[in-house]
Write a protein that holds these residues in place. Structure first.
Motif, PDB file in Angstrom:
ATOM      1  N   LYS A   3      61.818  52.315  58.138  1.00 42.61           N
ATOM      2  CA  LYS A   3      61.640  53.511  57.161  1.00 42.61           C
ATOM      3  C   LYS A   3      60.188  53.207  56.695  1.00 42.61           C
ATOM      4  O   LYS A   3      59.996  53.794  56.093  1.00 42.61           O
ATOM      5  CB  LYS A   3      63.351  53.664  57.198  1.00 42.61           C
ATOM      6  N   GLU A  30      74.372  60.045  62.801  1.00 42.76           N
ATOM      7  CA  GLU A  30      75.097  59.899  63.666  1.00 42.76           C
ATOM      8  C   GLU A  30      76.163  59.065  63.826  1.00 42.76           C
ATOM      9  O   GLU A  30      76.672  58.082  63.744  1.00 42.76           O
ATOM     10  CB  GLU A  30      73.621  58.711  64.864  1.00 42.76           C
ATOM     11  N   MET A  35      72.281  53.106  66.468  1.00 41.97           N
ATOM     12  CA  MET A  35      71.630  54.514  65.770  1.00 41.97           C
ATOM     13  C   MET A  35      70.990  55.143  66.584  1.00 41.97           C
ATOM     14  O   MET A  35      69.175  55.284  66.720  1.00 41.97           O
ATOM     15  CB  MET A  35      70.418  53.381  64.953  1.00 41.97           C
ATOM     16  N   ASP A  95      63.652  60.869  61.468  1.00 43.19           N
ATOM     17  CA  ASP A  95      65.312  60.648  60.848  1.00 43.19           C
ATOM     18  C   ASP A  95      65.474  60.029  59.943  1.00 43.19           C
ATOM     19  O   ASP A  95      64.997  59.723  59.332  1.00 43.19           O
ATOM     20  CB  ASP A  95      65.262  59.898  62.449  1.00 43.19           C
ATOM     21  N   ASN A  96      66.644  60.102  59.767  1.00 39.58           N
ATOM     22  CA  ASN A  96      67.292  58.992  58.040  1.00 39.58           C
ATOM     23  C   ASN A  96      66.559  59.460  56.748  1.00 39.58           C
ATOM     24  O   ASN A  96      66.969  58.426  56.575  1.00 39.58           O
ATOM     25  CB  ASN A  96      66.788  58.114  58.747  1.00 39.58           C
ATOM     26  N   ASP A 135      61.257  57.753  63.865  1.00 40.83           N
ATOM     27  CA  ASP A 135      63.013  57.189  64.176  1.00 40.83           C
ATOM     28  C   ASP A 135      62.936  55.691  63.970  1.00 40.83           C
ATOM     29  O   ASP A 135      63.308  54.830  64.287  1.00 40.83           O
ATOM     30  CB  ASP A 135      63.779  57.734  65.035  1.00 40.83           C
TER      31      ASP A 135
HETATM   32 MG   LIG Z   1      66.829  57.182  63.207  1.00 38.81          MG
END
Ligand SMILES: [Mg+2]
Ligand SMILES: CCc1ncnc2c1ncn2[C@@H]1O[C@H](/C=C/CNC(=O)c2cc(-c3ccc(F)cc3)cc(O)c2O)[C@@H](O)[C@H]1O
Length: 214
Positions: free
Chosen positions: A144, A199, A40, A169-170, A141
């Motif tokens: 979450k 990714e 990740m 991110d994400n 990151d």
């Molecule tokens: Mg990430």
């Protein structure tokens, strides 16, 4: 039970990268995670967006939440101007130990302060421990469900100033719906979504860039 995934990533760096060369460390991790085993890291595709935002902001003070193996730590630190530092927070001591070795292999240990512990405890200590007035740039990151509480904590601790840039991110995969609602609905933020891919895959993911308006 053998090596952990982060340990295998470190071995790939030691085998395939050149000491003191951040680009080769980034390339070694990307090659390993694309061809041997997924991990990740923000990766090479979203990494280009990260690079462009860091270059545009050219931060004097930068914060990363969730070091993991240090891949994005290396991506960010390699772009910082002399004399500026990146503070990265990581609460898993095993991951932190691997990240320190990968950051050192890239020759960036003098530009990075890796602090071990949960972000919720460490963010309120940033001013007093590291003499930080505010952060010009924050890369989110980590878990979450911590993006919203930690963003609110940064605000409450007076660590964001007019123009501070948050890059998350994400926001699509695994997804951070609460965070997107927060930064897109709050008039104190100007947000923009950078569409990309998860990714090393063809699955959609992206980065949300949010400027704090103060
Ligand atoms: Mg990430
Ligand atoms: C307590 C606050 C706090 N304080 C300090 N450090 C903290 C922390 N909370 C977490 N950490 C550390 O940060 C890292 C965790 C990162 C979490 N990241 C994802 O879960 C993720 C998942 C996918 C994906 C997985 C599976 C799929 F199928 C698709 C996508 C892709 C991605 O890019 C992802 O970032 C670890 O080092 C934690 O030790």
């Amino acid at each position: 039970t053998g090596l952990s995934r982060p340990q295998r990533i470190l071995k790939a760096v030691q085998k395939n990268a050149t000491k003191g060369n951040p680009e080769s460390v980034i390339a070694a991790i990307d090659h390993y995670c694309r061809h041997s085993e997924w991990a990740m890291n923000v990766g090479d595709e979203k990494g280009l967006i990260l690079d462009s935002v860091v270059t545009e902001v050219n931060p004097s003070t930068a914060l990363e939440l969730g070091t993991y193996c240090g891949y994005s730590t290396v991506r960010i630190a390699r772009l910082l101007s002399p004399g500026t530092k990146l503070i990265t927070l990581e609460f898993n001591p095993d991951y932190a130990a691997i990240a320190r070795q990968i950051i050192a292999y890239a020759g960036l240990q003098d530009k990075v302060i890796l602090v071990e512990g949960p972000s919720g405890d460490l963010i309120p200590k940033m001013k007093q421990q590291h003499g930080i007035k505010s952060f010009d740039f924050v890369f989110l990151d980590h878990w979450k469900d911590r993006y919203v509480p930690d963003t609110k904590l940064l605000e409450e601790c007076g660590l964001l100033r007019k123009g501070s840039v948050l890059l998350a991110d994400n926001v699509i995969c695994p997804g951070t719906p609460e965070y997107l609602k927060y930064v897109r609905n709050d008039p104190r933020y100007e947000s923009r979504y950078f569409k990309s891919n998860l990714e090393y895959t063809k699955v959609e993911d992206g980065l949300e860039k949010s400027v704090f308006l103060g």
